[in-house]
Motif scaffolding. Structure first.
Motif, PDB file in Angstrom:
ATOM      1  N   GLY A  43       0.804  -1.210   0.000  1.00 27.49           N
ATOM      2  CA  GLY A  43       0.000   0.000   0.000  1.00 27.49           C
ATOM      3  C   GLY A  43       0.837   1.260   0.000  1.00 27.49           C
ATOM      4  O   GLY A  43       0.550   2.210  -0.739  1.00 27.49           O
ATOM      5  N   THR A  78     -12.213 -10.471  -2.257  1.00 24.95           N
ATOM      6  CA  THR A  78     -13.125  -9.521  -1.623  1.00 24.95           C
ATOM      7  C   THR A  78     -14.188 -10.218  -0.795  1.00 24.95           C
ATOM      8  O   THR A  78     -14.542  -9.767   0.285  1.00 24.95           O
ATOM      9  CB  THR A  78     -13.781  -8.635  -2.701  1.00 24.95           C
ATOM     10  OG1 THR A  78     -12.773  -7.848  -3.326  1.00 24.95           O
ATOM     11  CG2 THR A  78     -14.832  -7.718  -2.094  1.00 24.95           C
ATOM     12  N   CYS A 187      -5.057  -1.918   7.653  1.00 26.44           N
ATOM     13  CA  CYS A 187      -5.955  -1.856   6.500  1.00 26.44           C
ATOM     14  C   CYS A 187      -6.324  -0.417   6.169  1.00 26.44           C
ATOM     15  O   CYS A 187      -6.355  -0.028   4.997  1.00 26.44           O
ATOM     16  CB  CYS A 187      -7.213  -2.663   6.822  1.00 26.44           C
ATOM     17  SG  CYS A 187      -8.175  -3.106   5.399  1.00 26.44           S
ATOM     18  N   THR A 188      -6.599   0.390   7.178  1.00 20.66           N
ATOM     19  CA  THR A 188      -6.968   1.786   6.964  1.00 20.66           C
ATOM     20  C   THR A 188      -5.837   2.569   6.304  1.00 20.66           C
ATOM     21  O   THR A 188      -6.067   3.342   5.368  1.00 20.66           O
ATOM     22  CB  THR A 188      -7.331   2.440   8.307  1.00 20.66           C
ATOM     23  OG1 THR A 188      -8.448   1.755   8.879  1.00 20.66           O
ATOM     24  CG2 THR A 188      -7.674   3.911   8.122  1.00 20.66           C
ATOM     25  N   TYR A 190      -3.148   1.550   4.402  1.00 17.93           N
ATOM     26  CA  TYR A 190      -2.802   1.286   2.992  1.00 17.93           C
ATOM     27  C   TYR A 190      -3.978   1.552   2.051  1.00 17.93           C
ATOM     28  O   TYR A 190      -3.776   1.872   0.874  1.00 17.93           O
ATOM     29  CB  TYR A 190      -2.200  -0.111   2.809  1.00 17.93           C
ATOM     30  CG  TYR A 190      -3.138  -1.300   2.804  1.00 17.93           C
ATOM     31  CD1 TYR A 190      -4.011  -1.539   1.754  1.00 17.93           C
ATOM     32  CD2 TYR A 190      -3.085  -2.251   3.828  1.00 17.93           C
ATOM     33  CE1 TYR A 190      -4.825  -2.656   1.730  1.00 17.93           C
ATOM     34  CE2 TYR A 190      -3.887  -3.376   3.811  1.00 17.93           C
ATOM     35  CZ  TYR A 190      -4.765  -3.562   2.761  1.00 17.93           C
ATOM     36  OH  TYR A 190      -5.567  -4.688   2.740  1.00 17.93           O
ATOM     37  N   THR A 191      -5.215   1.452   2.550  1.00 17.27           N
ATOM     38  CA  THR A 191      -6.363   1.763   1.689  1.00 17.27           C
ATOM     39  C   THR A 191      -6.488   3.265   1.471  1.00 17.27           C
ATOM     40  O   THR A 191      -6.711   3.722   0.344  1.00 17.27           O
ATOM     41  CB  THR A 191      -7.657   1.214   2.313  1.00 17.27           C
ATOM     42  OG1 THR A 191      -7.522  -0.192   2.538  1.00 17.27           O
ATOM     43  CG2 THR A 191      -8.843   1.460   1.397  1.00 17.27           C
ATOM     44  N   VAL A 199      -5.267  -1.586  -2.970  1.00 16.54           N
ATOM     45  CA  VAL A 199      -6.198  -2.607  -2.491  1.00 16.54           C
ATOM     46  C   VAL A 199      -6.149  -3.844  -3.380  1.00 16.54           C
ATOM     47  O   VAL A 199      -6.097  -4.981  -2.894  1.00 16.54           O
ATOM     48  CB  VAL A 199      -7.632  -2.035  -2.426  1.00 16.54           C
ATOM     49  CG1 VAL A 199      -8.647  -3.140  -2.150  1.00 16.54           C
ATOM     50  CG2 VAL A 199      -7.728  -0.963  -1.361  1.00 16.54           C
ATOM     51  N   SER A 365      -8.489  -8.330   3.031  1.00 15.30           N
ATOM     52  CA  SER A 365      -8.997  -8.122   1.677  1.00 15.30           C
ATOM     53  C   SER A 365     -10.446  -7.663   1.698  1.00 15.30           C
ATOM     54  O   SER A 365     -10.855  -6.799   0.918  1.00 15.30           O
ATOM     55  CB  SER A 365      -8.859  -9.413   0.862  1.00 15.30           C
ATOM     56  OG  SER A 365      -9.599 -10.470   1.457  1.00 15.30           O
ATOM     57  N   SER A 368     -10.626  -3.897   3.381  1.00 15.04           N
ATOM     58  CA  SER A 368     -10.067  -2.858   2.513  1.00 15.04           C
ATOM     59  C   SER A 368     -10.995  -2.581   1.332  1.00 15.04           C
ATOM     60  O   SER A 368     -11.147  -1.428   0.910  1.00 15.04           O
ATOM     61  CB  SER A 368      -8.676  -3.281   2.014  1.00 15.04           C
ATOM     62  OG  SER A 368      -8.741  -4.465   1.241  1.00 15.04           O
ATOM     63  N   SER A 369     -11.621  -3.621   0.795  1.00 19.16           N
ATOM     64  CA  SER A 369     -12.581  -3.427  -0.289  1.00 19.16           C
ATOM     65  C   SER A 369     -13.772  -2.609   0.183  1.00 19.16           C
ATOM     66  O   SER A 369     -14.292  -1.765  -0.544  1.00 19.16           O
ATOM     67  CB  SER A 369     -13.051  -4.781  -0.818  1.00 19.16           C
ATOM     68  OG  SER A 369     -11.973  -5.534  -1.326  1.00 19.16           O
ATOM     69  N   ASN A 372     -12.723   1.137   0.529  1.00 23.77           N
ATOM     70  CA  ASN A 372     -12.553   1.793  -0.762  1.00 23.77           C
ATOM     71  C   ASN A 372     -13.884   2.016  -1.465  1.00 23.77           C
ATOM     72  O   ASN A 372     -14.126   3.100  -2.023  1.00 23.77           O
ATOM     73  CB  ASN A 372     -11.615   0.967  -1.642  1.00 23.77           C
ATOM     74  CG  ASN A 372     -11.179   1.702  -2.880  1.00 23.77           C
ATOM     75  OD1 ASN A 372     -11.658   1.435  -3.967  1.00 23.77           O
ATOM     76  ND2 ASN A 372     -10.253   2.646  -2.722  1.00 23.77           N
ATOM     77  N   ALA A 403     -11.748   7.417   3.140  1.00 26.81           N
ATOM     78  CA  ALA A 403     -11.283   6.051   3.394  1.00 26.81           C
ATOM     79  C   ALA A 403     -10.765   5.918   4.826  1.00 26.81           C
ATOM     80  O   ALA A 403     -11.038   4.923   5.520  1.00 26.81           O
ATOM     81  CB  ALA A 403     -10.194   5.662   2.393  1.00 26.81           C
TER      82      ALA A 403
END
Length: 635
Positions: A43, A78, A187-188, A190-191, A199, A365, A368-369, A372, A403
């Motif tokens: 990310g 996802t 996750c927050t 890199y998204t 992602v 996964s 993060s989806s 986004n 995000a």
């Protein structure tokens, strides 16, 4: 998609600190930490690459330059959450391989999006799937769809973050809130910084980790019980290899019909109209690449389903030779697989850590989806239409902030989930309840040219009311029962995920040992028919209201928002029949490719330039019958 089956809500944290002890070695911690480090590094790489030159389009849509293979792996990851990784083997272990027939629904469940939804969405050059609803109906319908999706995903995020961490804590002693915070923050970051491109590429890496973790369990487990052949023999002897159950009763939980045909609607709600998936299709460099990614995800999902089923069979064979401990026998079904893996891989440093990395890859996964896709619909559907003068720099910064904000909200929802108690089961069910009505709304617009905005709004409300009536009614009926439930007639709800979509299915136990009657019978409808039932409700009510309110008379209709079903079907008939029916040639049924249209015509909320261009053609539809419109929408 691999629909996970979680047969009960996870157990609450125990206060008995002596019940479990950590089985992680230093090597296991290293393997687990490497997963987080590599995910974060991917990310940050995409965030730093071209820093200062990023645009909102790059963050939200990866500049529409992604290839088919990474998109396919991201599509698969996802909705392959940690709960799905735990749920499918547990389902196979307890009830046999009947659930495997869900794979039959993958054919139409992926062909229909590939050849109907993707061409329509891609050629309209959308960013949010809900832009389609405004082009087809009006802004009010778009906002209704967007708000419904946001509600669905916000509820889902907290559960998919908290539930796997809770199960892991109960079995391995892994600190609950440390895992929740670590997962949510990584996750927050890199998204928010890397956008959709980060992602997708982290999804690719996490997909490989998931495959490797599950494959490790299958290899080690089958070797310890004498090979896969012996596993199959043991499962056959104990009736765990299911035949094709052709019972047409929709109230039976799993039959061939509920899985193969009811599953099609579930697949369409996930792979056809869910923003998390549509966004990946639209990030492809060409329409052909988007369609190819949908074809590629088919064997991947079959492989995931087979691996989950094999883990369940290996687990069953293993426990025929190795009796469960008292802790395992009293555990929630969600925790069966974790207990099995801890028992199986003990003494093999690094492998328990690999499986935990596999679980957290599923959660990363999925979450993060969700981040986004939520940032995208909020930006495109709720902010940009009201503030179109935003500069690119402001739009980029706001996209990152959204995000990041949804990431913090996810942590808050995880905390709320920890205090929900029995209501947690209802929260798990909401995702599945909402997916069917959204599918019905898109189908109403795409396949029925006579459907109008009032019909769409009333139809969506009717579908949501029906979904929550059955869902909440079944939960209340189950919670109010004091009798021991029978699993055979249980009803369950499909959750997710996007981002699932990652789908959690919470098994709702029947309230009596006898065959239910009346509303109890209605509440026991198999969860696999939920999407079909609710989407059909939207279409029927929507069409009825549309016809009663005059259809599309007096309203412009963009033909590119319609998929010409009737001309497509008539094109299959012999030419002589087509001439008798005065059917036009369907060689050009689909709308023209708009991928090369000027950006100013394709972007913007109302697409004023394009509507002016279509106004003259649209007038031909006004006052026409539905049949005429179906034939004339072939451009």
């Amino acid at each position: 998609m691999s629909v996970g089956v979680s047969t009960s809500a996870p157990l609450p944290p125990t206060s008995d600190t002596g019940m479990v002890t950590s089985t992680f070695s230093l090597v296991d911690y290293v393997v687990f930490i490497l997963l987080l480090v590599f995910s974060l590094a991917i990310g940050l790489y995409h965030a730093c690459r071209g820093w200062g030159r990023h645009t909102a389009g790059e963050l939200l849509m990866a500049d529409r330059k992604m290839g088919s293979l990474p998109v396919a792996l991201s599509l698969m990851a996802t909705f392959q959450s940690a709960v799905a990784i735990l749920g499918v083997p547990s389902e196979i272990y307890r009830f046999g391989t009947q659930y495997w027939f869900l794979g039959c629904s993958y054919v139409l469940g992926l062909l229909i999006p590939a050849h109907i939804f993707i061409p329509v969405f891609y050629r309209l050059h959308l960013t949010s799937a809900y832009e389609y609803l405004e082009l087809r109906f009006n802004k009010a319908v778009r906002i209704c769809g967007t708000v419904t999706f946001i509600f669905q995903m916000v509820i889902y995020m907290g559960v998919v973050l908290y539930a796997p961490s809770l199960a892991l804590n109960a079995v391995t002693g892994f600190d609950l809130w440390l895992s929740v915070l670590t997962l949510g923050l990584v996750c927050t970051i890199y998204t928010a910084l890397g956008g959709l491109k980060a992602v997708i590429w982290t999804d690719v890496f996490q997909s490989l980790v998931m495959f490797l973790g599950q494959l490790t369990v299958i290899i080690v487990g089958s070797a310890k019980v004498g090979g896969l052949g012996h596993v199959w023999d043991v499962a056959s002897q104990h009736g765990r290899i299911s035949g094709i159950e052709l019972d047409p009763d929709p109230f039976v939980r799993h039959t061939f019909w509920t899985l193969a045909f009811g599953g099609i609607f579930l697949m369409l709600s996930l792979y056809g109209v869910n923003q998390a998936q549509v966004q990946r299709y639209l990030s492809s460099r060409t329409e052909r690449a988007a369609v190819l990614s949908c074809y590629t995800v088919f064997p991947l999902q079959q492989l995931v389903l087979c691996m989950g089923s094999l883990i369940g069979l290996v687990m069953f064979a293993y426990y025929q030779e190795h009796p469960m401990s008292p802790q395992q026998s009293q555990a929630a079904p969600d925790q069966f697989v974790l207990y099995f893996v801890v028992d199986l891989l003990k003494g093999l440093p690094g492998l328990p850590g690999l499986f935990v990395a596999c679980l957290f890859s599923g959660s990363l996964s999925t979450i993060s989806s969700a981040f986004n896709s939520l940032a995208t619909v909020t930006m495109e559907d709720l902010i940009r239409p009201w503030f179109p003068e935003f500069s690119e720099a402001w739009a980029t910064m706001l996209s990152r902030s959204l995000a990041f904000g949804y990431g913090l909200l996810c942590l808050g929802m995880a905390y709320i989930s920890s205090h929900m108690g029995p209501v947690l089961q209802a929260a798990l069910s909401i995702f599945g309840m909402v997916g069917g009505p959204l599918l019905g709304l898109f189908c109403l617009g795409m396949f029925f040219p006579c459907a109008n905005p009032p019909g769409a709004i009333v139809g969506l409300l009717a579908g949501l009311i029906m979904a929550f009536w059955i869902g909440i009614g079944s939960i209340v009926a189950s919670m109010g029962s004091s009798m021991v439930a029978s699993l055979s007639n249980g009803s369950s709800f499909s959750l997710p995920s996007n981002m699932t979509t990652a789908t959690v299915t919470t098994l709702m136990l029947s309230t009596t040992l006898s065959r239910p009657t009346g509303l109890q019978r209605f509440y026991s409808l198999s969860y696999m028919w939920y999407s079909a039932h609710n989407s059909t409700t939207v279409i029927v009510v929507g069409l009825t209201v549309s016809l009663l309110t005059g259809g599309m008379r007096g309203r412009p209709l963009d033909p590119r928002t319609i998929y010409p079903v009737m001309p497509k079907l008539l094109a299959l008939l012999p030419l002589s029949f087509q001439k008798r029916l005065s059917c036009r040639s369907c060689s050009q049924d689909l709308p023209p490719d708009t991928s090369q249209f000027p950006e100013k015509m394709l972007n913007g909320v109302l697409r004023d330039s394009r509507e002016e261009a279509m106004a003259k053609d649209s007038s031909a539809y006004q006052g026409s019958s539905p049949t005429f419109i179906l034939q004339e929408t072939s451009l």
